[in-house]
Design a protein around this motif. Sequence first.
Motif, mmCIF file in Angstrom:
data_model
loop_
_atom_site.group_PDB
_atom_site.id
_atom_site.type_symbol
_atom_site.label_atom_id
_atom_site.label_comp_id
_atom_site.label_asym_id
_atom_site.label_seq_id
_atom_site.Cartn_x
_atom_site.Cartn_y
_atom_site.Cartn_z
ATOM 1 N N ASN A 112 0.526 6.716 3.268
ATOM 2 C CA ASN A 112 0.612 5.425 2.578
ATOM 3 C C ASN A 112 0.378 4.328 3.608
ATOM 4 N N ILE A 113 -0.751 3.649 3.470
ATOM 5 C CA ILE A 113 -1.089 2.584 4.422
ATOM 6 C C ILE A 113 -0.956 1.228 3.726
ATOM 7 N N ALA A 114 -1.777 1.012 2.702
ATOM 8 C CA ALA A 114 -1.803 -0.286 2.018
ATOM 9 C C ALA A 114 -0.738 -0.380 0.927
ATOM 10 N N GLU A 115 -0.403 0.765 0.346
ATOM 11 C CA GLU A 115 0.535 0.755 -0.794
ATOM 12 C C GLU A 115 1.498 1.914 -0.714
ATOM 13 N N VAL B 2 -0.334 10.321 -5.990
ATOM 14 C CA VAL B 2 -0.986 9.064 -6.361
ATOM 15 C C VAL B 2 -1.859 8.614 -5.193
ATOM 16 N N SER B 3 -3.158 8.401 -5.469
ATOM 17 C CA SER B 3 -4.132 8.163 -4.389
ATOM 18 C C SER B 3 -4.819 6.826 -4.611
ATOM 19 N N VAL B 4 -4.344 5.788 -3.947
ATOM 20 C CA VAL B 4 -4.937 4.466 -4.153
ATOM 21 C C VAL B 4 -5.839 4.101 -2.987
ATOM 22 N N GLU B 5 -6.847 3.301 -3.287
ATOM 23 C CA GLU B 5 -7.767 2.792 -2.263
ATOM 24 C C GLU B 5 -6.935 2.069 -1.203
ATOM 25 N N GLY B 6 -7.280 2.302 0.057
ATOM 26 C CA GLY B 6 -6.524 1.654 1.141
ATOM 27 C C GLY B 6 -5.505 2.582 1.778
ATOM 28 N N ASN B 7 -5.144 3.672 1.073
ATOM 29 C CA ASN B 7 -4.306 4.704 1.691
ATOM 30 C C ASN B 7 -5.228 5.783 2.264
ATOM 31 N N LEU B 8 -4.670 6.676 3.074
ATOM 32 C CA LEU B 8 -5.494 7.730 3.686
ATOM 33 C C LEU B 8 -5.323 9.038 2.928
ATOM 34 N N HIS B 9 -6.469 9.626 2.578
ATOM 35 C CA HIS B 9 -6.480 10.951 1.945
ATOM 36 C C HIS B 9 -7.456 11.794 2.741
ATOM 37 N N CYS C 102 5.128 2.163 3.136
ATOM 38 C CA CYS C 102 3.741 2.163 3.605
ATOM 39 C C CYS C 102 3.653 1.364 4.910
ATOM 40 N N LEU C 103 2.567 1.594 5.652
ATOM 41 C CA LEU C 103 2.426 0.943 6.960
ATOM 42 C C LEU C 103 2.354 -0.570 6.843
ATOM 43 N N ARG C 104 1.697 -1.052 5.772
ATOM 44 C CA ARG C 104 1.540 -2.504 5.643
ATOM 45 C C ARG C 104 2.894 -3.218 5.583
ATOM 46 N N GLN C 105 3.892 -2.578 4.979
ATOM 47 C CA GLN C 105 5.227 -3.191 4.905
ATOM 48 C C GLN C 105 5.822 -3.433 6.290
ATOM 49 N N LEU C 106 5.288 -2.700 7.282
ATOM 50 C CA LEU C 106 5.796 -2.856 8.654
ATOM 51 C C LEU C 106 5.020 -3.922 9.412
ATOM 52 N N GLY C 107 4.041 -4.517 8.743
ATOM 53 C CA GLY C 107 3.195 -5.497 9.417
ATOM 54 C C GLY C 107 2.096 -4.836 10.220
ATOM 55 N N ARG D 51 3.331 12.300 12.926
ATOM 56 C CA ARG D 51 4.442 11.416 13.321
ATOM 57 C C ARG D 51 4.104 10.673 14.615
ATOM 58 N N ALA D 52 3.557 11.408 15.569
ATOM 59 C CA ALA D 52 3.214 10.787 16.858
ATOM 60 C C ALA D 52 2.122 9.732 16.670
ATOM 61 N N ALA D 53 1.156 10.022 15.808
ATOM 62 C CA ALA D 53 0.065 9.061 15.579
ATOM 63 C C ALA D 53 0.612 7.779 14.949
ATOM 64 N N LEU D 54 1.505 7.911 13.986
ATOM 65 C CA LEU D 54 2.051 6.707 13.338
ATOM 66 C C LEU D 54 2.925 5.923 14.314
ATOM 67 N N ALA D 55 3.659 6.633 15.147
ATOM 68 C CA ALA D 55 4.519 5.946 16.123
ATOM 69 C C ALA D 55 3.674 5.124 17.100
ATOM 70 N N GLU D 56 2.465 5.601 17.394
ATOM 71 C CA GLU D 56 1.571 4.830 18.279
ATOM 72 C C GLU D 56 1.028 3.597 17.567
ATOM 73 N N LEU D 57 0.753 3.749 16.262
ATOM 74 C CA LEU D 57 0.151 2.637 15.508
ATOM 75 C C LEU D 57 1.165 1.546 15.167
ATOM 76 N N ALA D 58 2.414 1.968 14.952
ATOM 77 C CA ALA D 58 3.459 0.988 14.591
ATOM 78 C C ALA D 58 4.637 1.185 15.521
ATOM 79 N N PRO D 59 4.533 0.750 16.775
ATOM 80 C CA PRO D 59 5.560 1.060 17.810
ATOM 81 C C PRO D 59 6.953 0.549 17.439
ATOM 82 N N GLY D 60 7.830 0.323 17.358
ATOM 83 C CA GLY D 60 8.997 -0.349 16.848
ATOM 84 C C GLY D 60 9.588 0.282 15.590
#
Length: 245
Positions: free
Chosen positions: A134-137, A55-62, A148-153, A88-97
Motif C-alpha cells: 500500500n503506497i498511495a492508498e 484490493v488493487s488500486v492504481e498507485g499501490n504496488l502489485h 499506506c506509505l503516503r500517510q507517513l509523508g 521490511r528492510a526496503a520500506l525501512a530505507e524508504l521511510a526511515p523514522g
Amino acid sequence: MMNTLPPPFHLIALDNTDSTNDEAKRQASAGAGHGTVIWAGRQTAGRGRRGRNWVSVEGNLHCSFLLDPGRPLAEAPQLAFVAAVAVRAALAELAPGALFQVKWPNDVLCHGKKIVGMLLEQAAPLIVVGIGVNIAEAPEPGLYPTACLRQLGCGARPFDVLAGIASQLAEWYDCWRRDGFAPIRQAWLADAAGLSAPITVRLSDDVTLEGRFAGLDATGALLLELPSGEQRKILAGDVFFSSRP
Ligand code: BTN
C-alpha cells in the motif's frame, strides 16, 4: 528512463492484469525463469491468502517474483520469510523514522497496521512470490487495520518501492541459498510484531486457539504456547494480536 532492476531480476511491466501471480504462472509456463518480475499498475482480480480478494488500486504496488528455490522442496515455504525480511528492510530505507515489523506468516506492518501482503504459490519448479504494498492508498480494512506509505509523508512511487524490494531480495535470497534458514529466522525475529504477546490464531472459520506467541521453530512454524503450557506448532492460520474481530 528505463525501469531496470538489479540482477538477477528482469522486469515485465504491464498497465493492467488480472493478478500478477497468475501472469507470473503464465510466464513460467511459457518458459520464463528465475528472476522474472511481473509488475502491474492495476490488477482486476488481485488475490490474497486463504482465497481472499486483494484490493488493487492504481498507485499501490502489485508485483510477483519468480524464484528458483534451489534448496530442498520442503524448504521452499521459507521464501515467505526471506521476502518478508527483504520487503521490511526496503520500506525501512524508504521511510526511515517509521516502525515496520514483520507479522507471521506473510505480512509487513507499519505501526501495527498492515501495509504489505504476500502470497506465495507454486509454478513448479519455481515459486511465485506475490507482493502487494500500500503506497498511495490504504484500502478499507478487512481482517486487519491498514496503512499506506503516503500517510507517513513518504513520496516513493511504485517503481521506487519495487526497486528497493528487488535490491533487498537479491541479497536476502543469496543469503538463504548460501546459509539456509538460520540467518533469515534471526532477522525475522529481530523485527517481529507481537513476540511473547498474547495472540489468537484462527486456523479455520470454526477453530481458533488462544495463547502466547513464543517464536518460530527452525522451519518457520509459529510456536504458540497454550494456557496449559503446552507448545503447539502452527503451520497455517491468521494471527490477531488483541481480541478476535
Ligand atoms: C494477503 O495478505 O492476503 C496477500 C496479498 C497478496 C497481494 C499480492 S498483490 C501482487 C500479487 N498478485 C496477487 O494477485 N496477489 C499478490
